[in-house]
Motif scaffolding. Structure first.
Motif, PDB file in Angstrom:
ATOM      1  N   ASN A 111       0.824  -1.207   0.000  1.00  0.00           N
ATOM      2  CA  ASN A 111       0.000   0.000   0.000  1.00  0.00           C
ATOM      3  C   ASN A 111       0.861   1.261   0.000  1.00  0.00           C
ATOM      4  O   ASN A 111       0.564   2.218  -0.726  1.00  0.00           O
ATOM      5  N   ASP A 112       1.909   1.269   0.791  1.00  0.00           N
ATOM      6  CA  ASP A 112       2.804   2.436   0.808  1.00  0.00           C
ATOM      7  C   ASP A 112       3.404   2.686  -0.577  1.00  0.00           C
ATOM      8  O   ASP A 112       3.499   3.832  -1.037  1.00  0.00           O
ATOM      9  N   LEU A 113       3.806   1.612  -1.241  1.00  0.00           N
ATOM     10  CA  LEU A 113       4.379   1.741  -2.578  1.00  0.00           C
ATOM     11  C   LEU A 113       3.332   2.231  -3.571  1.00  0.00           C
ATOM     12  O   LEU A 113       3.609   3.111  -4.395  1.00  0.00           O
ATOM     13  N   ALA A 114       2.127   1.692  -3.496  1.00  0.00           N
ATOM     14  CA  ALA A 114       1.061   2.099  -4.409  1.00  0.00           C
ATOM     15  C   ALA A 114       0.753   3.580  -4.282  1.00  0.00           C
ATOM     16  O   ALA A 114       0.588   4.284  -5.286  1.00  0.00           O
ATOM     17  N   LEU A 115       0.683   4.080  -3.068  1.00  0.00           N
ATOM     18  CA  LEU A 115       0.412   5.500  -2.856  1.00  0.00           C
ATOM     19  C   LEU A 115       1.574   6.362  -3.353  1.00  0.00           C
ATOM     20  O   LEU A 115       1.371   7.434  -3.920  1.00  0.00           O
ATOM     21  N   ALA A 116       2.803   5.881  -3.134  1.00  0.00           N
ATOM     22  CA  ALA A 116       3.981   6.641  -3.564  1.00  0.00           C
ATOM     23  C   ALA A 116       4.089   6.713  -5.082  1.00  0.00           C
ATOM     24  O   ALA A 116       4.680   7.659  -5.614  1.00  0.00           O
ATOM     25  N   LEU A 117       3.522   5.754  -5.783  1.00  0.00           N
ATOM     26  CA  LEU A 117       3.610   5.737  -7.244  1.00  0.00           C
ATOM     27  C   LEU A 117       2.666   6.737  -7.902  1.00  0.00           C
ATOM     28  O   LEU A 117       2.802   7.008  -9.096  1.00  0.00           O
ATOM     29  N   ALA A 118       1.721   7.280  -7.168  1.00  0.00           N
ATOM     30  CA  ALA A 118       0.821   8.278  -7.744  1.00  0.00           C
ATOM     31  C   ALA A 118       1.628   9.519  -8.109  1.00  0.00           C
ATOM     32  O   ALA A 118       2.251  10.129  -7.235  1.00  0.00           O
ATOM     33  N   PRO A 119       1.657   9.928  -9.378  1.00  0.00           N
ATOM     34  CA  PRO A 119       2.572  10.992  -9.799  1.00  0.00           C
ATOM     35  C   PRO A 119       2.108  12.407  -9.499  1.00  0.00           C
ATOM     36  O   PRO A 119       2.887  13.341  -9.663  1.00  0.00           O
ATOM     37  N   SER A 120       0.867  12.602  -9.086  1.00  0.00           N
ATOM     38  CA  SER A 120       0.380  13.956  -8.821  1.00  0.00           C
ATOM     39  C   SER A 120      -0.602  13.939  -7.662  1.00  0.00           C
ATOM     40  O   SER A 120      -1.079  12.879  -7.246  1.00  0.00           O
ATOM     41  N   ARG A 121      -0.906  15.127  -7.166  1.00  0.00           N
ATOM     42  CA  ARG A 121      -1.848  15.229  -6.049  1.00  0.00           C
ATOM     43  C   ARG A 121      -3.219  14.677  -6.440  1.00  0.00           C
ATOM     44  O   ARG A 121      -3.854  13.958  -5.666  1.00  0.00           O
ATOM     45  N   GLU A 122      -3.672  15.006  -7.644  1.00  0.00           N
ATOM     46  CA  GLU A 122      -4.989  14.552  -8.066  1.00  0.00           C
ATOM     47  C   GLU A 122      -5.051  13.039  -8.245  1.00  0.00           C
ATOM     48  O   GLU A 122      -6.048  12.405  -7.864  1.00  0.00           O
ATOM     49  N   LEU A 123      -4.019  12.446  -8.805  1.00  0.00           N
ATOM     50  CA  LEU A 123      -4.030  11.001  -8.991  1.00  0.00           C
ATOM     51  C   LEU A 123      -3.862  10.271  -7.667  1.00  0.00           C
ATOM     52  O   LEU A 123      -4.370   9.162  -7.492  1.00  0.00           O
ATOM     53  N   HIS A 124      -3.167  10.894  -6.714  1.00  0.00           N
ATOM     54  CA  HIS A 124      -3.090  10.332  -5.370  1.00  0.00           C
ATOM     55  C   HIS A 124      -4.475  10.345  -4.727  1.00  0.00           C
ATOM     56  O   HIS A 124      -4.898   9.358  -4.093  1.00  0.00           O
ATOM     57  N   LEU A 125      -5.193  11.449  -4.891  1.00  0.00           N
ATOM     58  CA  LEU A 125      -6.554  11.535  -4.364  1.00  0.00           C
ATOM     59  C   LEU A 125      -7.455  10.500  -5.037  1.00  0.00           C
ATOM     60  O   LEU A 125      -8.277   9.846  -4.371  1.00  0.00           O
ATOM     61  N   GLU A 126      -7.306  10.346  -6.335  1.00  0.00           N
ATOM     62  CA  GLU A 126      -8.140   9.396  -7.079  1.00  0.00           C
ATOM     63  C   GLU A 126      -8.023   7.994  -6.511  1.00  0.00           C
ATOM     64  O   GLU A 126      -9.032   7.316  -6.273  1.00  0.00           O
ATOM     65  N   CYS A 132     -15.963 -10.151   6.864  1.00  0.00           N
ATOM     66  CA  CYS A 132     -15.383 -11.449   7.201  1.00  0.00           C
ATOM     67  C   CYS A 132     -14.214 -11.190   8.135  1.00  0.00           C
ATOM     68  O   CYS A 132     -13.648 -10.095   8.146  1.00  0.00           O
ATOM     69  N   ASP A 133     -13.875 -12.178   8.936  1.00  0.00           N
ATOM     70  CA  ASP A 133     -12.853 -11.987   9.967  1.00  0.00           C
ATOM     71  C   ASP A 133     -11.503 -11.609   9.367  1.00  0.00           C
ATOM     72  O   ASP A 133     -10.799 -10.737   9.899  1.00  0.00           O
ATOM     73  N   ALA A 134     -11.122 -12.261   8.270  1.00  0.00           N
ATOM     74  CA  ALA A 134      -9.814 -11.984   7.669  1.00  0.00           C
ATOM     75  C   ALA A 134      -9.744 -10.555   7.162  1.00  0.00           C
ATOM     76  O   ALA A 134      -8.728  -9.871   7.344  1.00  0.00           O
ATOM     77  N   LEU A 135     -10.815 -10.089   6.541  1.00  0.00           N
ATOM     78  CA  LEU A 135     -10.830  -8.724   6.031  1.00  0.00           C
ATOM     79  C   LEU A 135     -10.779  -7.718   7.176  1.00  0.00           C
ATOM     80  O   LEU A 135     -10.045  -6.725   7.114  1.00  0.00           O
ATOM     81  N   ALA A 136     -11.540  -7.979   8.229  1.00  0.00           N
ATOM     82  CA  ALA A 136     -11.551  -7.068   9.377  1.00  0.00           C
ATOM     83  C   ALA A 136     -10.176  -6.956  10.008  1.00  0.00           C
ATOM     84  O   ALA A 136      -9.711  -5.861  10.346  1.00  0.00           O
ATOM     85  N   ALA A 137      -9.500  -8.095  10.163  1.00  0.00           N
ATOM     86  CA  ALA A 137      -8.190  -8.093  10.810  1.00  0.00           C
ATOM     87  C   ALA A 137      -7.154  -7.358   9.965  1.00  0.00           C
ATOM     88  O   ALA A 137      -6.373  -6.539  10.482  1.00  0.00           O
ATOM     89  N   LEU A 138      -7.128  -7.628   8.664  1.00  0.00           N
ATOM     90  CA  LEU A 138      -6.124  -6.999   7.813  1.00  0.00           C
ATOM     91  C   LEU A 138      -6.418  -5.532   7.563  1.00  0.00           C
ATOM     92  O   LEU A 138      -5.496  -4.728   7.399  1.00  0.00           O
ATOM     93  N   ALA A 139      -7.680  -5.169   7.525  1.00  0.00           N
ATOM     94  CA  ALA A 139      -8.029  -3.763   7.330  1.00  0.00           C
ATOM     95  C   ALA A 139      -7.519  -2.893   8.467  1.00  0.00           C
ATOM     96  O   ALA A 139      -7.239  -1.697   8.265  1.00  0.00           O
ATOM     97  N   GLU A 140      -7.384  -3.473   9.643  1.00  0.00           N
ATOM     98  CA  GLU A 140      -6.845  -2.712  10.775  1.00  0.00           C
ATOM     99  C   GLU A 140      -5.396  -2.305  10.551  1.00  0.00           C
ATOM    100  O   GLU A 140      -4.898  -1.373  11.185  1.00  0.00           O
ATOM    101  N   GLU A 141      -4.713  -2.984   9.640  1.00  0.00           N
ATOM    102  CA  GLU A 141      -3.325  -2.636   9.310  1.00  0.00           C
ATOM    103  C   GLU A 141      -3.252  -1.374   8.443  1.00  0.00           C
ATOM    104  O   GLU A 141      -2.173  -0.814   8.255  1.00  0.00           O
ATOM    105  N   LEU A 142      -4.398  -0.949   7.890  1.00  0.00           N
ATOM    106  CA  LEU A 142      -4.418   0.180   6.960  1.00  0.00           C
ATOM    107  C   LEU A 142      -5.399   1.232   7.463  1.00  0.00           C
ATOM    108  O   LEU A 142      -6.458   1.464   6.864  1.00  0.00           O
ATOM    109  N   PRO A 143      -5.052   1.923   8.553  1.00  0.00           N
ATOM    110  CA  PRO A 143      -5.988   2.910   9.107  1.00  0.00           C
ATOM    111  C   PRO A 143      -6.045   4.228   8.337  1.00  0.00           C
ATOM    112  O   PRO A 143      -6.977   5.000   8.486  1.00  0.00           O
TER     113      PRO A 143
END
Length: 236
Positions: free
Chosen positions: A92-107, A125-136
């Motif tokens: 996720n950190d890499l994906a956000l960093a790859l956004a080349p502009s403010r607008e595309l980051h927002l998108e 589902c339990d797996a989704l709930a647990a992993l989603a907590e890693e991405l607040p």
């Protein structure tokens, strides 16, 4: 009196319906508000008819954001399948960093957060709930889709292909509003490019993060110019 027999649909049908719901235009992620630089391309004259729209979208799919999105979604899916929270955060950190502009980051971040929140509420589902907590914080859209699909045990290839089709259809929809392109032409554009998505999805499923890369510099620069474009209806 005739007996009524009620049967549950097979798991494959339920999975397909869930995937169609997640990536439909009606899913509450706000995709309609973004053009991924297409509005600036119309303003600049790069997209002016069916042929130029087809060429522009082909480059975005094969040499730009969609190819990267599919690789990132596949990596998020793999992390979710193994409950690897650290790998998920890194993707996720890499994906956000790859956004080349403010607008595309927002998108990507606005759609990702909206998708994750909506999916947790409607398809918990339990797996989704647990992993989603890693991405607040901010969540990239392909990471959110890959995470949800992996947590639900869905096969990666159909998810990636459907993500690609939804991406393409959303930009064609934007073109119908911003460019001199009609519905019949837009449908032909989707038909022309859709077969390429299966190959992109297959390749992304077998790729690692080292395969990431894009070469759509005019689109990237155009996304900066769109921030100050005089007349616009899209957020990117």
């Amino acid at each position: 009196m005739a007996a009524t027999i009620t049967t549950m649909p097979p798991a494959e049908a339920l999975e397909a319906l869930r995937l169609m719901a997640w990536l439909s235009p009606g899913y509450p992620v706000g995709a309609y508000a973004y053009s991924h630089g297409l509005e600036w391309a119309v303003e600049a004259g790069d997209v002016r008819d069916e042929a130029s729209l087809t060429a522009w979208l082909r480059d975005v799919c094969e040499r730009g954001a969609l190819r990267n999105d599919l690789i990132l979604a596949a990596q998020a899916h793999a992390a979710a399948r193994t409950s690897d929270g650290a790998a998920l955060v890194a993707v996720n950190d890499l994906a956000l960093a790859l956004a080349p502009s403010r607008e595309l980051h927002l998108e990507t971040s606005q759609q990702g957060r909206s998708f994750l929140d909506a999916t947790r509420g409607a398809w918990p589902c339990d797996a989704l709930a647990a992993l989603a907590e890693e991405l607040p914080g901010p969540v990239a859209y392909p990471v959110a889709v890959g995470l949800a699909a992996g947590a639900h045990g869905m096969a990666p290839e159909p998810v990636l292909a459907a993500y690609g089709l939804a991406f393409l259809q959303n930009l064609v929809s934007a073109a119908l509003r911003a460019a001199p392109v009609g519905q019949a032409a837009g449908t032909r554009v989707v038909a022309a490019l859709a077969p390429r998505l299966a190959g992109l999805a297959e390749a992304a499923a077998a790729s690692d993060l080292d395969a990431l890369g894009a070469a759509t510099f005019r689109l990237d620069l155009g996304s900066f110019r769109h921030e100050t474009q005089y007349s616009r209806i899209f957020r990117s």
